[in-house]
Every structure is written in C-alpha cells, then in structure tokens.
Enzyme design. Structure first.
Site, PDB file in Angstrom:
ATOM      1  N   ASP A  30     -45.285 -72.919  -8.879  1.00 28.50           N
ATOM      2  CA  ASP A  30     -46.380 -71.952  -8.717  1.00 28.50           C
ATOM      3  C   ASP A  30     -46.991 -72.604  -9.876  1.00 28.50           C
ATOM      4  O   ASP A  30     -47.184 -72.066 -11.130  1.00 28.50           O
ATOM      5  CB  ASP A  30     -45.983 -70.619  -8.638  1.00 28.50           C
ATOM      6  CG  ASP A  30     -47.054 -69.640  -8.486  1.00 28.50           C
ATOM      7  OD1 ASP A  30     -48.271 -70.055  -7.984  1.00 28.50           O
ATOM      8  OD2 ASP A  30     -47.237 -68.506  -8.959  1.00 28.50           O
ATOM      9  N   GLU A  53     -47.697 -74.981  -4.640  1.00 31.49           N
ATOM     10  CA  GLU A  53     -48.484 -74.020  -4.003  1.00 31.49           C
ATOM     11  C   GLU A  53     -49.967 -74.749  -4.007  1.00 31.49           C
ATOM     12  O   GLU A  53     -50.311 -75.168  -4.876  1.00 31.49           O
ATOM     13  CB  GLU A  53     -48.680 -72.727  -4.448  1.00 31.49           C
ATOM     14  CG  GLU A  53     -49.535 -71.987  -3.858  1.00 31.49           C
ATOM     15  CD  GLU A  53     -49.448 -70.401  -4.305  1.00 31.49           C
ATOM     16  OE1 GLU A  53     -48.885 -69.482  -3.404  1.00 31.49           O
ATOM     17  OE2 GLU A  53     -50.115 -70.147  -5.175  1.00 31.49           O
ATOM     18  N   ASP A  59     -44.761 -64.886 -10.849  1.00 31.85           N
ATOM     19  CA  ASP A  59     -44.887 -66.558 -10.842  1.00 31.85           C
ATOM     20  C   ASP A  59     -43.777 -67.107 -10.634  1.00 31.85           C
ATOM     21  O   ASP A  59     -43.426 -67.960  -9.832  1.00 31.85           O
ATOM     22  CB  ASP A  59     -45.582 -66.629 -12.175  1.00 31.85           C
ATOM     23  CG  ASP A  59     -46.960 -66.500 -12.495  1.00 31.85           C
ATOM     24  OD1 ASP A  59     -47.724 -66.191 -11.548  1.00 31.85           O
ATOM     25  OD2 ASP A  59     -47.148 -66.030 -13.747  1.00 31.85           O
TER      26      ASP A  59
END
EC number: 3.1.21.10
Length: 157
Positions: free
Chosen positions: A7, A67, A140
């Site tokens: 992430d 991501e 996260d």
C-alpha cells in the site's frame, strides 16, 4: 506463490507477504514503513527502498502487488505519492519481480464484497479471511494484506 502486497505512501507505507500453498492462503508477515516528514524527500525514499529491500530478501516473493494511485486534488500530495511509487517500482524491477496493480475498489470488493468498504470493514474482513492477522490494527498494513490477498484469489499472477 509468494506475493508482496504494498500500500504505497510516503509517510506510512503498508507491506504484507501472503503465500499460496496448494489451495491454502497463508499470511506470513506484514508491517509499516514510516518516514519522518521533516526529512528530505530523497532520504525518505531511500529509507522506504532499503527497508522494503530487506523484506524482499527475507521472504523472497515471486511477485509484488501494489495499489493503483488515484489522482488527488492536491497536486503536491499526488506528486509525493508518485515519488514513493517510483522508488517502490524501481526496487521491484531491480529484483526482477513480476508486478500487478489493483484499483482500490477492486481490492475492497474482493475482500468485503463491496467496492466502497470503509477501513474498519477491510480490517475486520482481513482478520476473518487470513489466520495470523488478528494483531493487525493499522489500516495501511491491512490494506497491504488485502492487496496481496486480492492478487492471489483473483489468480492474477
């Protein structure tokens, strides 16, 4: 198959390692890489790079899943996120890992069944789907687990 889920962020980057052994998914590890906003950006990027490199060397992933970035209305924030993604992708390339990118809504839908799920819903579902994740409290870190999970369950490798 071992997936490194990422992430991306400049201040608080989440990472996770999830493996697929036969038909079973297995959570191996996860964490947060935090940088100090007072440090120069090149030092922050170097810290992200060197810390993530240690994860790659320890867990030897076959692939990285990251991501996709959405463009923020704040161009400075978007640019800094782009720097972090560039540093991460450079490291992934240096270790010759395959890489897949996933939209945030795809990850949310895969994990919760709803593409606009809230952070707490994601965290809850990750804990239900993968044993060993019960101690994860940071969104996260949970997102990184969810990204790796998405890569494995969608057979996008």
């Amino acid at each position: 198959m071992i997936i490194l889920g990422i992430d991306p962020a400049l201040g608080s980057l989440g990472w996770a390692v999830v493996a697929k052994e036969t038909a079973q998914l297995k959570y191996l590890a996860s964490g947060i890489i935090r940088t100090n906003s007072k440090d120069a950006i090149h030092h922050r990027l170097a810290f992200i790079n060197s810390t993530l490199e240690k994860v790659i060397l320890e867990y030897q992933p076959n692939m990285a899943a990251i991501e996709e970035t959405f463009v923020n209305t704040n161009s400075v924030t978007s640019l800094k996120l782009g720097y972090a993604r560039g540093a991460i992708m450079s490291l992934i390339g240096r270790y010759n890992l395959d890489m897949r990118e996933f939209k945030p809504n795809t990850v949310k839908k895969t994990v919760t069944g709803y593409g606009h799920a809230e952070k707490d819903q994601m965290l809850h579902m990750i804990k239900l789907l993968l044993s060993g994740t019960a101690l994860i409290t940071n969104s996260d870190e949970a997102d990184a687990v969810a990204i790796a999970y998405t890569c494995l369950v969608t057979k996008n490798y």
